[in-house]
Design a protein around this motif. Structure first.
Motif, PDB file in Angstrom:
ATOM      1  N   SER A  38       5.153  -0.519  -7.656  1.00  6.93           N
ATOM      2  CA  SER A  38       5.208  -1.243  -6.385  1.00  6.93           C
ATOM      3  C   SER A  38       3.999  -0.910  -5.518  1.00  6.93           C
ATOM      4  N   PRO A  39       3.296  -1.931  -4.979  1.00 12.44           N
ATOM      5  CA  PRO A  39       2.135  -1.671  -4.114  1.00 12.44           C
ATOM      6  C   PRO A  39       2.499  -1.022  -2.795  1.00 12.44           C
ATOM      7  N   SER A  40       3.780  -1.050  -2.420  1.00 12.58           N
ATOM      8  CA  SER A  40       4.188  -0.482  -1.133  1.00 12.58           C
ATOM      9  C   SER A  40       4.074   1.041  -1.089  1.00 12.58           C
ATOM     10  N   PHE A  41       3.851   1.687  -2.240  1.00 12.01           N
ATOM     11  CA  PHE A  41       3.671   3.138  -2.277  1.00 12.01           C
ATOM     12  C   PHE A  41       2.216   3.552  -2.082  1.00 12.01           C
ATOM     13  N   SER A  80      -2.094   3.302   6.794  1.00  7.15           N
ATOM     14  CA  SER A  80      -2.268   2.312   5.737  1.00  7.15           C
ATOM     15  C   SER A  80      -2.715   2.984   4.447  1.00  7.15           C
ATOM     16  N   GLY A  81      -2.727   2.194   3.374  1.00  8.52           N
ATOM     17  CA  GLY A  81      -3.182   2.704   2.088  1.00  8.52           C
ATOM     18  C   GLY A  81      -3.732   1.572   1.240  1.00  8.52           C
ATOM     19  N   SER A 118       7.582   0.155   5.016  1.00  7.02           N
ATOM     20  CA  SER A 118       6.254  -0.201   4.518  1.00  7.02           C
ATOM     21  C   SER A 118       6.290  -1.594   3.908  1.00  7.02           C
ATOM     22  N   PHE A 119       5.164  -2.295   3.986  1.00  6.83           N
ATOM     23  CA  PHE A 119       5.021  -3.579   3.305  1.00  6.83           C
ATOM     24  C   PHE A 119       3.625  -3.645   2.691  1.00  6.83           C
ATOM     25  N   ALA A 120       3.500  -4.461   1.635  1.00  3.97           N
ATOM     26  CA  ALA A 120       2.247  -4.452   0.872  1.00  3.97           C
ATOM     27  C   ALA A 120       1.998  -5.806   0.226  1.00  3.97           C
ATOM     28  N   LEU A 121       0.716  -6.041  -0.060  1.00  2.29           N
ATOM     29  CA  LEU A 121       0.278  -7.255  -0.752  1.00  2.29           C
ATOM     30  C   LEU A 121      -0.735  -6.862  -1.812  1.00  2.29           C
ATOM     31  N   ILE A 156       4.058  -9.049  -3.752  1.00  2.00           N
ATOM     32  CA  ILE A 156       4.415  -8.537  -2.435  1.00  2.00           C
ATOM     33  C   ILE A 156       5.467  -7.448  -2.622  1.00  2.00           C
ATOM     34  N   GLY A 157       5.453  -6.473  -1.731  1.00  2.00           N
ATOM     35  CA  GLY A 157       6.398  -5.379  -1.855  1.00  2.00           C
ATOM     36  C   GLY A 157       6.790  -4.810  -0.512  1.00  2.00           C
ATOM     37  N   THR A 158       7.971  -4.241  -0.454  1.00  2.00           N
ATOM     38  CA  THR A 158       8.456  -3.554   0.741  1.00  2.00           C
ATOM     39  C   THR A 158       9.048  -2.211   0.321  1.00  2.00           C
ATOM     40  N   LEU A 159       9.066  -1.272   1.251  1.00  2.00           N
ATOM     41  CA  LEU A 159       9.618   0.056   0.984  1.00  2.00           C
ATOM     42  C   LEU A 159      10.290   0.566   2.249  1.00  2.00           C
TER      43      LEU A 159
END
Length: 314
Positions: A38-41, A80-81, A118-121, A156-159
């Protein structure tokens, strides 16, 4: 006859994987590498986390799937990361290579309760190719050159994290695949799959040197309308900043709960800045008579450790 039986079994098991057009998701994420799943990490940790993964499936079967990947993620600022993954995957005469670049942002809900969201793309680029070098031209005279396509896509990802509990929800390969260079009747163009990863880390106290982490990974494939579940447990022992762990994972198709695809013991350690993880997947279906199992190896290093002003990236 034996080769035909093996081929049919492999095709049946690989229908789910073939539509992903991305890195095959086995137990690599359990090797201190949830970003691979998952990109949210991305950016959680006070260092540059680099992990190399090697997966050799179904040892003993000719042209069985084989995958290598390299991933890295790092904190960007305080909240951010960013991260990247490159991979090479082969399954018989089909090859795929690709990579993804991810951006994640981490929000603090309550820093005193370690409460974060967290959220990610991710942007993905995959090249899929059918290699005809080993084909017999007498079998199909219509095949005169390789077939390949390059497909951009997005994840897309959420954590959600609160204390020792975490829950990640993700959607992968949002766009449809370009199938113009392949058989458009049989080649799936819907690549979307959805997955959930959740778990809890139990310690008797913050100073305890032992913890237990049960977790569940669930993945649903839109095209095949089938899903798989991993049930995992890890036991971890700490020696100051170093640690050692052992555990197991149990994977099954959700419409075949009592017939697992595999059971896999896992072990690993982190010593200083270096990491090693290993998993041996014991096949529990018809392939057992032809294969010696699947090996998953992870090597890693943590670089350039620093301190963040926000606990959301710890």
């Amino acid at each position: 006859m034996k080769r035909i039986v093996v081929f049919l079994i492999c095709m049946n098991l690989f229908l789910m994987k073939g539509q992903e057009l991305t890195i095959p998701q086995l137990s690599q994420y359990l090797s201190d590498n949830p970003f691979l799943m998952s990109p949210s990490f991305a950016g959680i940790g006070n260092y540059v986390k680099v992990r190399m993964n090697g997966v050799t499936q179904w040892v003993g079967i000719k042209d069985a799937p084989d995958t290598q990947s390299l991933s890295a993620d790092v904190r960007l600022g305080n909240r951010s990361g960013i991260g990247m993954v490159i991979y090479n995957d082969s399954n018989g005469e089909t090859k795929q290579r690709g990579g993804k670049v991810s951006f994640a942002h981490h929000l603090t809900i309550n820093k005193y309760d370690d409460h974060y969201f967290s959220f990610a793309l991710s942007f993905n680029l995959n090249q899929f190719r059918i290699d005809i070098e080993n084909f017999d031209p007498n079998d199909d005279s219509a095949i005169i050159n390789d077939r390949s396509s390059s497909n951009p896509n997005f994840d897309i990802g959420t954590l959600y994290r609160r204390g020792s509990y975490y829950l990640s929800l993700n959607a992968s390969n949002i766009l449809n695949k370009d199938v113009q260079k392949f058989n458009q009747v049989f080649e799936p163009n819907t690549l979307r799959n959805y997955y959930l990863y959740t778990g809890y880390t139990y310690r008797r106290s913050r100073r305890a040197d032992f913890e237990i982490e049960p977790s569940i990974f669930f993945q649903y494939f839109e095209n095949g309308q089938r899903s798989v579940t991993d049930v995992n447990t890890k036991f971890k022992w700490y020696d100051f900043l170093d640690y050692y762990y052992a555990g197991f994972t149990y994977r099954f198709l959700n419409d075949q709960l009592g017939s697992p695809l595999y059971v896999a013991p896992i072990i690993g350690l982190k010593k200083g800045d270096f990491y090693f993880g290993y998993s041996y997947q014991v096949i529990m279906n018809e392939l057992l008579g032809y294969s010696k199992g699947t090996h998953v190896i992870t090597l890693g290093v943590d670089l350039f450790q620093g301190i963040s002003n926000c606990t959301c990236t710890y």
